[in-house]
Design a protein around this motif. Structure first.
Motif, PDB file in Angstrom:
ATOM      1  N   PRO A   1      17.588  43.564 -42.913  1.00 41.06           N
ATOM      2  CA  PRO A   1      17.074  42.400 -42.188  1.00 41.06           C
ATOM      3  C   PRO A   1      15.841  41.837 -42.884  1.00 41.06           C
ATOM      4  CG  PRO A   1      16.719  44.414 -40.930  1.00 41.06           C
ATOM      5  CD  PRO A   1      17.465  44.791 -42.161  1.00 41.06           C
ATOM      6  N   TYR A   2      15.703  40.543 -42.840  1.00 35.50           N
ATOM      7  CA  TYR A   2      14.569  39.879 -43.477  1.00 35.50           C
ATOM      8  C   TYR A   2      13.710  39.197 -42.419  1.00 35.50           C
ATOM      9  CZ  TYR A   2      11.875  36.766 -46.448  1.00 35.50           C
ATOM     10  OH  TYR A   2      10.849  36.109 -47.086  1.00 35.50           O
ATOM     11  N   TYR A   3      12.406  39.389 -42.528  1.00 32.43           N
ATOM     12  CA  TYR A   3      11.415  38.769 -41.654  1.00 32.43           C
ATOM     13  C   TYR A   3      10.308  38.205 -42.520  1.00 32.43           C
ATOM     14  CZ  TYR A   3      13.429  41.744 -38.016  1.00 32.43           C
ATOM     15  OH  TYR A   3      14.270  42.360 -37.153  1.00 32.43           O
ATOM     16  N   ARG A   4       9.718  37.113 -42.087  1.00 34.16           N
ATOM     17  CA  ARG A   4       8.545  36.591 -42.780  1.00 34.16           C
ATOM     18  C   ARG A   4       7.507  36.202 -41.745  1.00 34.16           C
ATOM     19  NH1 ARG A   4       8.809  31.621 -46.818  1.00 34.16           N
ATOM     20  NH2 ARG A   4       7.754  30.455 -45.214  1.00 34.16           N
ATOM     21  N   GLY A   5       6.294  36.685 -41.931  1.00 31.73           N
ATOM     22  CA  GLY A   5       5.206  36.422 -40.998  1.00 31.73           C
ATOM     23  C   GLY A   5       4.623  35.032 -41.163  1.00 31.73           C
ATOM     24  N   HIS A   6       4.241  34.447 -40.032  1.00 30.73           N
ATOM     25  CA  HIS A   6       3.593  33.138 -39.996  1.00 30.73           C
ATOM     26  C   HIS A   6       2.546  33.157 -38.901  1.00 30.73           C
ATOM     27  CE1 HIS A   6       6.381  30.862 -42.553  1.00 30.73           C
ATOM     28  NE2 HIS A   6       7.293  31.683 -42.068  1.00 30.73           N
ATOM     29  N   LEU A   7       1.510  32.372 -39.079  1.00 29.45           N
ATOM     30  CA  LEU A   7       0.582  32.166 -37.976  1.00 29.45           C
ATOM     31  C   LEU A   7       1.297  31.331 -36.924  1.00 29.45           C
ATOM     32  CD1 LEU A   7      -2.749  31.369 -39.826  1.00 29.45           C
ATOM     33  CD2 LEU A   7      -2.098  33.489 -38.681  1.00 29.45           C
ATOM     34  N   LEU A   8       1.079  31.665 -35.682  1.00 29.49           N
ATOM     35  CA  LEU A   8       1.731  30.936 -34.596  1.00 29.49           C
ATOM     36  C   LEU A   8       1.382  29.449 -34.641  1.00 29.49           C
ATOM     37  CD1 LEU A   8       3.574  31.039 -32.178  1.00 29.49           C
ATOM     38  CD2 LEU A   8       1.624  31.768 -30.786  1.00 29.49           C
ATOM     39  N   ALA A   9       0.198  29.121 -35.123  1.00 31.52           N
ATOM     40  CA  ALA A   9      -0.198  27.706 -35.242  1.00 31.52           C
ATOM     41  C   ALA A   9       0.814  26.916 -36.068  1.00 31.52           C
ATOM     42  CB  ALA A   9      -1.579  27.592 -35.863  1.00 31.52           C
ATOM     43  N   GLU A  10       1.369  27.532 -37.103  1.00 30.88           N
ATOM     44  CA  GLU A  10       2.354  26.839 -37.947  1.00 30.88           C
ATOM     45  C   GLU A  10       3.612  26.500 -37.153  1.00 30.88           C
ATOM     46  OE1 GLU A  10       2.725  28.490 -42.136  1.00 30.88           O
ATOM     47  OE2 GLU A  10       1.831  30.165 -41.037  1.00 30.88           O
ATOM     48  N   LEU A  11       4.085  27.431 -36.333  1.00 26.42           N
ATOM     49  CA  LEU A  11       5.301  27.211 -35.567  1.00 26.42           C
ATOM     50  C   LEU A  11       5.071  26.254 -34.407  1.00 26.42           C
ATOM     51  CD1 LEU A  11       5.771  29.811 -37.227  1.00 26.42           C
ATOM     52  CD2 LEU A  11       7.389  30.433 -35.481  1.00 26.42           C
ATOM     53  N   ARG A  12       3.879  26.240 -33.879  1.00 25.38           N
ATOM     54  CA  ARG A  12       3.546  25.325 -32.788  1.00 25.38           C
ATOM     55  C   ARG A  12       3.553  23.871 -33.224  1.00 25.38           C
ATOM     56  NH1 ARG A  12      -1.211  28.893 -29.817  1.00 25.38           N
ATOM     57  NH2 ARG A  12       0.200  29.999 -28.384  1.00 25.38           N
ATOM     58  N   ARG A  13       3.602  23.609 -34.521  1.00 26.29           N
ATOM     59  CA  ARG A  13       3.721  22.233 -35.018  1.00 26.29           C
ATOM     60  C   ARG A  13       5.119  21.669 -34.777  1.00 26.29           C
ATOM     61  NH1 ARG A  13       1.666  23.927 -40.459  1.00 26.29           N
ATOM     62  NH2 ARG A  13       3.739  23.235 -41.055  1.00 26.29           N
ATOM     63  N   PHE A  14       6.091  22.533 -34.527  1.00 29.37           N
ATOM     64  CA  PHE A  14       7.451  22.062 -34.257  1.00 29.37           C
ATOM     65  C   PHE A  14       7.444  21.327 -32.923  1.00 29.37           C
ATOM     66  CE2 PHE A  14      11.736  22.916 -32.413  1.00 29.37           C
ATOM     67  CZ  PHE A  14      12.451  22.119 -33.292  1.00 29.37           C
ATOM     68  N   PRO A  15       7.918  20.069 -32.898  1.00 25.55           N
ATOM     69  CA  PRO A  15       7.847  19.257 -31.680  1.00 25.55           C
ATOM     70  C   PRO A  15       8.525  19.880 -30.457  1.00 25.55           C
ATOM     71  CG  PRO A  15       8.464  17.900 -33.540  1.00 25.55           C
ATOM     72  CD  PRO A  15       8.486  19.327 -34.018  1.00 25.55           C
ATOM     73  N   GLY A  16       9.546  20.674 -30.627  1.00 29.47           N
ATOM     74  CA  GLY A  16      10.245  21.255 -29.488  1.00 29.47           C
ATOM     75  C   GLY A  16       9.828  22.669 -29.158  1.00 29.47           C
ATOM     76  N   TRP A  17       8.726  23.151 -29.748  1.00 31.00           N
ATOM     77  CA  TRP A  17       8.310  24.542 -29.558  1.00 31.00           C
ATOM     78  C   TRP A  17       7.955  24.817 -28.104  1.00 31.00           C
ATOM     79  CZ3 TRP A  17       8.656  28.953 -32.053  1.00 31.00           C
ATOM     80  CH2 TRP A  17       7.903  30.033 -31.604  1.00 31.00           C
ATOM     81  N   VAL A  18       8.537  25.851 -27.555  1.00 27.30           N
ATOM     82  CA  VAL A  18       8.228  26.324 -26.207  1.00 27.30           C
ATOM     83  C   VAL A  18       8.178  27.842 -26.303  1.00 27.30           C
ATOM     84  CG1 VAL A  18       9.004  26.475 -23.816  1.00 27.30           C
ATOM     85  CG2 VAL A  18       9.471  24.406 -25.143  1.00 27.30           C
ATOM     86  N   GLU A  19       7.130  28.427 -25.759  1.00 25.46           N
ATOM     87  CA  GLU A  19       7.035  29.889 -25.798  1.00 25.46           C
ATOM     88  C   GLU A  19       6.837  30.433 -24.394  1.00 25.46           C
ATOM     89  OE1 GLU A  19       2.546  30.734 -27.167  1.00 25.46           O
ATOM     90  OE2 GLU A  19       3.654  29.392 -28.467  1.00 25.46           O
ATOM     91  N   PRO A  20       7.130  31.706 -24.212  1.00 28.39           N
ATOM     92  CA  PRO A  20       6.964  32.298 -22.884  1.00 28.39           C
ATOM     93  C   PRO A  20       5.518  32.174 -22.401  1.00 28.39           C
ATOM     94  CG  PRO A  20       8.111  33.802 -24.356  1.00 28.39           C
ATOM     95  CD  PRO A  20       7.627  32.665 -25.186  1.00 28.39           C
ATOM     96  N   GLU A  21       5.364  31.919 -21.125  1.00 25.99           N
ATOM     97  CA  GLU A  21       4.032  31.796 -20.551  1.00 25.99           C
ATOM     98  C   GLU A  21       3.464  33.170 -20.217  1.00 25.99           C
ATOM     99  OE1 GLU A  21       3.723  29.075 -17.307  1.00 25.99           O
ATOM    100  OE2 GLU A  21       5.109  27.665 -18.234  1.00 25.99           O
ATOM    101  N   GLY A  22       2.148  33.226 -20.183  1.00 25.47           N
ATOM    102  CA  GLY A  22       1.477  34.417 -19.698  1.00 25.47           C
ATOM    103  C   GLY A  22       1.360  35.566 -20.687  1.00 25.47           C
ATOM    104  N   ILE A  23       1.613  35.330 -21.973  1.00 31.49           N
ATOM    105  CA  ILE A  23       1.461  36.439 -22.911  1.00 31.49           C
ATOM    106  C   ILE A  23       0.206  36.290 -23.773  1.00 31.49           C
ATOM    107  CG2 ILE A  23       3.833  37.258 -22.994  1.00 31.49           C
ATOM    108  CD1 ILE A  23       4.375  35.549 -25.343  1.00 31.49           C
ATOM    109  N   GLY A  24      -0.537  35.220 -23.581  1.00 29.90           N
ATOM    110  CA  GLY A  24      -1.855  35.067 -24.180  1.00 29.90           C
ATOM    111  C   GLY A  24      -1.907  35.048 -25.693  1.00 29.90           C
ATOM    112  N   LEU A  25      -1.023  34.307 -26.316  1.00 19.56           N
ATOM    113  CA  LEU A  25      -1.022  34.218 -27.770  1.00 19.56           C
ATOM    114  C   LEU A  25      -1.941  33.099 -28.239  1.00 19.56           C
ATOM    115  CD1 LEU A  25       2.821  34.545 -28.364  1.00 19.56           C
ATOM    116  CD2 LEU A  25       1.093  36.349 -28.408  1.00 19.56           C
TER     117      LEU A  25
END
Length: 82
Positions: free
Chosen positions: A3-27
């Protein structure tokens, strides 16, 4: 297949216009998350089934990963490598 994984800062992924993440996990924007080869996003690559943040593989998400994140599974790890 490895399996392949690549780390990113969450800020990078939050730039995606449709990004939605679970609430209440304090990221924060500085949280490191991992994009895996199926383009889902997890908090921990070792516990990936328990920590999925995103699993919507849409054409827009795929384009974002390829063009904005420059995400690509190395050739030697692709299922079609042979």
């Amino acid at each position: 297949m490895i399996p392949y994984y690549r780390g990113h800062l969450l800020a990078e992924l939050r730039r995606f216009p449709g990004w939605v993440e679970p609430e209440g996990i304090g990221l924060t924007d500085e949280t490191v998350v991992y994009v895996r080869q199926d383009l889902s996003v997890v908090l921990h690559p070792v516990q990936d089934d328990e920590s999925v943040l995103w699993d919507a593989d849409t054409p827009r998400w795929r384009t974002f990963c390829e063009s904005e994140l420059r995400f690509e599974v190395p050739a030697e790890l692709r299922a079609d490598a042979g």
